[in-house]
Design a protein around this motif. Structure first.
Motif, PDB file in Angstrom:
ATOM      1  N   HIS A 177      -7.622 105.367 -34.385  1.00  8.05           N
ATOM      2  CA  HIS A 177      -7.753 105.116 -35.820  1.00  8.05           C
ATOM      3  C   HIS A 177      -8.443 103.782 -36.068  1.00  8.05           C
ATOM      4  O   HIS A 177      -8.686 103.011 -35.145  1.00  8.05           O
ATOM      5  N   GLY A 178      -8.755 103.497 -37.316  1.00  2.88           N
ATOM      6  CA  GLY A 178      -9.362 102.224 -37.691  1.00  2.88           C
ATOM      7  C   GLY A 178     -10.792 102.051 -37.235  1.00  2.88           C
ATOM      8  O   GLY A 178     -11.225 100.934 -36.954  1.00  2.88           O
ATOM      9  N   LEU A 179     -11.545 103.127 -37.158  1.00  9.46           N
ATOM     10  CA  LEU A 179     -12.942 103.078 -36.713  1.00  9.46           C
ATOM     11  C   LEU A 179     -13.794 102.427 -37.804  1.00  9.46           C
ATOM     12  O   LEU A 179     -13.882 102.939 -38.919  1.00  9.46           O
ATOM     13  N   GLU A 180     -14.407 101.263 -37.476  1.00 13.51           N
ATOM     14  CA  GLU A 180     -15.203 100.531 -38.457  1.00 13.51           C
ATOM     15  C   GLU A 180     -16.151  99.567 -37.765  1.00 13.51           C
ATOM     16  O   GLU A 180     -15.925  99.174 -36.624  1.00 13.51           O
ATOM     17  N   LYS A 181     -17.227  99.180 -38.472  1.00 13.93           N
ATOM     18  CA  LYS A 181     -18.124  98.158 -37.945  1.00 13.93           C
ATOM     19  C   LYS A 181     -17.375  96.833 -37.933  1.00 13.93           C
ATOM     20  O   LYS A 181     -16.679  96.498 -38.888  1.00 13.93           O
ATOM     21  N   ALA A 182     -17.516  96.067 -36.849  1.00  9.67           N
ATOM     22  CA  ALA A 182     -16.842  94.761 -36.750  1.00  9.67           C
ATOM     23  C   ALA A 182     -17.442  93.971 -35.605  1.00  9.67           C
ATOM     24  O   ALA A 182     -17.737  94.522 -34.543  1.00  9.67           O
ATOM     25  N   GLU A 183     -17.622  92.691 -35.824  1.00  7.75           N
ATOM     26  CA  GLU A 183     -18.102  91.799 -34.765  1.00  7.75           C
ATOM     27  C   GLU A 183     -16.924  91.415 -33.871  1.00  7.75           C
ATOM     28  O   GLU A 183     -15.809  91.197 -34.359  1.00  7.75           O
ATOM     29  N   PRO A 184     -17.145  91.295 -32.571  1.00 12.69           N
ATOM     30  CA  PRO A 184     -16.057  90.949 -31.655  1.00 12.69           C
ATOM     31  C   PRO A 184     -15.607  89.505 -31.841  1.00 12.69           C
ATOM     32  O   PRO A 184     -16.413  88.639 -32.206  1.00 12.69           O
ATOM     33  N   PRO A 185     -14.334  89.215 -31.586  1.00 13.78           N
ATOM     34  CA  PRO A 185     -13.788  87.873 -31.832  1.00 13.78           C
ATOM     35  C   PRO A 185     -14.329  86.795 -30.897  1.00 13.78           C
ATOM     36  O   PRO A 185     -14.388  85.629 -31.266  1.00 13.78           O
ATOM     37  N   ARG A 186     -14.720  87.141 -29.677  1.00 17.16           N
ATOM     38  CA  ARG A 186     -15.184  86.141 -28.709  1.00 17.16           C
ATOM     39  C   ARG A 186     -16.700  86.105 -28.569  1.00 17.16           C
ATOM     40  O   ARG A 186     -17.226  85.607 -27.587  1.00 17.16           O
ATOM     41  N   GLY A 187     -17.403  86.667 -29.528  1.00 22.14           N
ATOM     42  CA  GLY A 187     -18.863  86.679 -29.469  1.00 22.14           C
ATOM     43  C   GLY A 187     -19.413  87.917 -28.799  1.00 22.14           C
ATOM     44  O   GLY A 187     -18.725  88.613 -28.065  1.00 22.14           O
ATOM     45  N   ARG A 188     -20.678  88.154 -29.047  1.00 24.43           N
ATOM     46  CA  ARG A 188     -21.345  89.348 -28.532  1.00 24.43           C
ATOM     47  C   ARG A 188     -21.630  89.231 -27.041  1.00 24.43           C
ATOM     48  O   ARG A 188     -21.957  88.165 -26.550  1.00 24.43           O
ATOM     49  N   ASP A 189     -21.534  90.342 -26.350  1.00 27.14           N
ATOM     50  CA  ASP A 189     -21.901  90.425 -24.945  1.00 27.14           C
ATOM     51  C   ASP A 189     -23.422  90.588 -24.871  1.00 27.14           C
ATOM     52  O   ASP A 189     -24.018  91.298 -25.680  1.00 27.14           O
ATOM     53  N   ASP A 190     -24.053  89.933 -23.903  1.00 26.02           N
ATOM     54  CA  ASP A 190     -25.511  90.033 -23.756  1.00 26.02           C
ATOM     55  C   ASP A 190     -25.972  91.473 -23.528  1.00 26.02           C
ATOM     56  O   ASP A 190     -27.080  91.843 -23.914  1.00 26.02           O
ATOM     57  N   ALA A 191     -25.125  92.297 -22.926  1.00 22.59           N
ATOM     58  CA  ALA A 191     -25.480  93.694 -22.664  1.00 22.59           C
ATOM     59  C   ALA A 191     -25.570  94.512 -23.947  1.00 22.59           C
ATOM     60  O   ALA A 191     -26.129  95.607 -23.946  1.00 22.59           O
ATOM     61  N   ALA A 192     -25.024  93.999 -25.046  1.00 24.82           N
ATOM     62  CA  ALA A 192     -25.028  94.721 -26.319  1.00 24.82           C
ATOM     63  C   ALA A 192     -26.147  94.259 -27.246  1.00 24.82           C
ATOM     64  O   ALA A 192     -26.121  94.553 -28.437  1.00 24.82           O
ATOM     65  N   GLU A 193     -27.144  93.576 -26.706  1.00 22.40           N
ATOM     66  CA  GLU A 193     -28.240  93.085 -27.534  1.00 22.40           C
ATOM     67  C   GLU A 193     -28.974  94.256 -28.197  1.00 22.40           C
ATOM     68  O   GLU A 193     -29.308  95.250 -27.550  1.00 22.40           O
ATOM     69  N   GLY A 194     -29.179  94.151 -29.497  1.00 18.01           N
ATOM     70  CA  GLY A 194     -29.851  95.197 -30.250  1.00 18.01           C
ATOM     71  C   GLY A 194     -28.946  96.340 -30.680  1.00 18.01           C
ATOM     72  O   GLY A 194     -29.396  97.279 -31.321  1.00 18.01           O
ATOM     73  N   LEU A 195     -27.668  96.281 -30.327  1.00 17.98           N
ATOM     74  CA  LEU A 195     -26.714  97.324 -30.690  1.00 17.98           C
ATOM     75  C   LEU A 195     -25.798  96.828 -31.801  1.00 17.98           C
ATOM     76  O   LEU A 195     -25.632  95.624 -31.994  1.00 17.98           O
TER      77      LEU A 195
ATOM     78  N   GLY B 155     -15.192 111.174 -35.189  1.00 20.64           N
ATOM     79  CA  GLY B 155     -15.322 110.521 -36.490  1.00 20.64           C
ATOM     80  C   GLY B 155     -16.702 109.930 -36.603  1.00 20.64           C
ATOM     81  O   GLY B 155     -17.622 110.322 -35.895  1.00 20.64           O
ATOM     82  N   GLY B 156     -16.843 108.962 -37.476  1.00 21.13           N
ATOM     83  CA  GLY B 156     -18.131 108.333 -37.640  1.00 21.13           C
ATOM     84  C   GLY B 156     -18.059 107.106 -38.516  1.00 21.13           C
ATOM     85  O   GLY B 156     -17.054 106.853 -39.175  1.00 21.13           O
ATOM     86  N   ILE B 157     -19.141 106.349 -38.512  1.00 21.75           N
ATOM     87  CA  ILE B 157     -19.258 105.139 -39.308  1.00 21.75           C
ATOM     88  C   ILE B 157     -20.561 105.236 -40.088  1.00 21.75           C
ATOM     89  O   ILE B 157     -21.603 105.554 -39.515  1.00 21.75           O
ATOM     90  N   GLY B 158     -20.496 104.931 -41.361  1.00 21.42           N
ATOM     91  CA  GLY B 158     -21.713 104.942 -42.166  1.00 21.42           C
ATOM     92  C   GLY B 158     -21.866 106.225 -42.942  1.00 21.42           C
ATOM     93  O   GLY B 158     -20.882 106.881 -43.271  1.00 21.42           O
ATOM     94  N   PRO B 159     -23.111 106.611 -43.220  1.00 18.63           N
ATOM     95  CA  PRO B 159     -23.348 107.804 -44.042  1.00 18.63           C
ATOM     96  C   PRO B 159     -22.867 109.054 -43.325  1.00 18.63           C
ATOM     97  O   PRO B 159     -23.426 109.451 -42.318  1.00 18.63           O
ATOM     98  N   HIS B 160     -21.815 109.655 -43.860  1.00 15.96           N
ATOM     99  CA  HIS B 160     -21.216 110.811 -43.202  1.00 15.96           C
ATOM    100  C   HIS B 160     -21.987 112.100 -43.450  1.00 15.96           C
ATOM    101  O   HIS B 160     -21.692 113.114 -42.857  1.00 15.96           O
ATOM    102  N   ASP B 161     -22.990 112.077 -44.331  1.00 15.92           N
ATOM    103  CA  ASP B 161     -23.804 113.266 -44.533  1.00 15.92           C
ATOM    104  C   ASP B 161     -24.588 113.610 -43.279  1.00 15.92           C
ATOM    105  O   ASP B 161     -24.943 114.746 -43.050  1.00 15.92           O
ATOM    106  N   ALA B 162     -24.852 112.605 -42.445  1.00 13.77           N
ATOM    107  CA  ALA B 162     -25.643 112.842 -41.236  1.00 13.77           C
ATOM    108  C   ALA B 162     -24.800 113.372 -40.090  1.00 13.77           C
ATOM    109  O   ALA B 162     -25.325 113.854 -39.114  1.00 13.77           O
ATOM    110  N   SER B 163     -23.483 113.278 -40.189  1.00  9.93           N
ATOM    111  CA  SER B 163     -22.654 113.737 -39.086  1.00  9.93           C
ATOM    112  C   SER B 163     -22.553 115.253 -39.100  1.00  9.93           C
ATOM    113  O   SER B 163     -22.515 115.881 -40.140  1.00  9.93           O
ATOM    114  N   VAL B 164     -22.516 115.826 -37.918  1.00  8.83           N
ATOM    115  CA  VAL B 164     -22.481 117.268 -37.768  1.00  8.83           C
ATOM    116  C   VAL B 164     -21.303 117.617 -36.875  1.00  8.83           C
ATOM    117  O   VAL B 164     -21.200 117.125 -35.762  1.00  8.83           O
ATOM    118  N   PRO B 165     -20.374 118.466 -37.339  1.00 15.01           N
ATOM    119  CA  PRO B 165     -19.257 118.862 -36.497  1.00 15.01           C
ATOM    120  C   PRO B 165     -19.728 119.583 -35.238  1.00 15.01           C
ATOM    121  O   PRO B 165     -20.840 120.108 -35.195  1.00 15.01           O
TER     122      PRO B 165
END
Length: 177
Positions: free
Chosen positions: A25-43, A137-147
């Motif tokens: 549960h609680g699926l949402e956009k959020a920045e990590p508390p200890r900063g971004r990992d270099d491997a997640a650049e552009g994500l 589930g999904g995050i953002g515009p749910h019209d684009a999600s397809v079951p």
């Protein structure tokens, strides 16, 4: 046919783990508390929670770490980046009767893939593996999600339209499709 859970739904265990239940549960956009990992650049980062509840009279030792969670995003089911450094796992925690334990996890994926997120969890309870369960589930515009198994050809393929259609069929008021 096996149907995935919707993010937020509880999944009850059977057999030797009867009385335990788990949910994503609680699926949402959020920045990590200890900063971004270099491997997640552009994500784009997102977070979710995994909660285990003990509804029995016995205590259970719960273990949940990065190898027990698989996150897939987008229509092609590409793997998301799980940021283990920022995530809070459950490592050998004893959950007593009528108590809960929650893990907060951070992951990252391309923004265009976020409307469709699948999260698979397999707990380890008292050194025994449980069954794997999937939440969708999904995050953002749910019209684009397809079951699962659906084609996005019309408005009738949206989740809301499927729920309405199901309820009408159950009530005997609508067309059987």
């Amino acid at each position: 046919m096996y149907e995935p859970n919707v993010v937020g739904d509880w999944q009850e265990y059977d057999d030797e783990h009867a009385g335990l239940r788990v949910r994503v549960h609680g699926l949402e956009k959020a920045e990590p508390p200890r900063g971004r990992d270099d491997a997640a650049e552009g994500l784009v980062y997102f977070r979710f929670r995994v909660t285990v509840e003990n509804r029995t009279t016995d205590s259970f030792g719960i273990h949940l770490e990065d190898g027990q969670i698989d996150i897939r995003v987008g229509g092609d089911g590409e793997s998301a980046f799980l940021d283990w450094r920022n995530s809070q796992f459950i490592e050998g925690f004893d959950v007593y009767p009528l108590r809960r334990v929650t893990s907060v996890l951070y992951a990252a994926a391309p923004e265009g893939c976020l409307p469709l997120v699948d999260i698979q969890v397999q707990l380890k309870v008292d050194d025994e593996w449980t069954g794997r369960y999937l939440w969708s589930g999904g995050i953002g515009p749910h019209d684009a999600s397809v079951p699962v198994g659906a084609r996005p050809d019309s408005a009738m393929d949206s989740l809301a339209a499927q729920v309405i259609s199901f309820l009408e069929r159950e009530a005997g008021q609508g067309p059987a499709s």
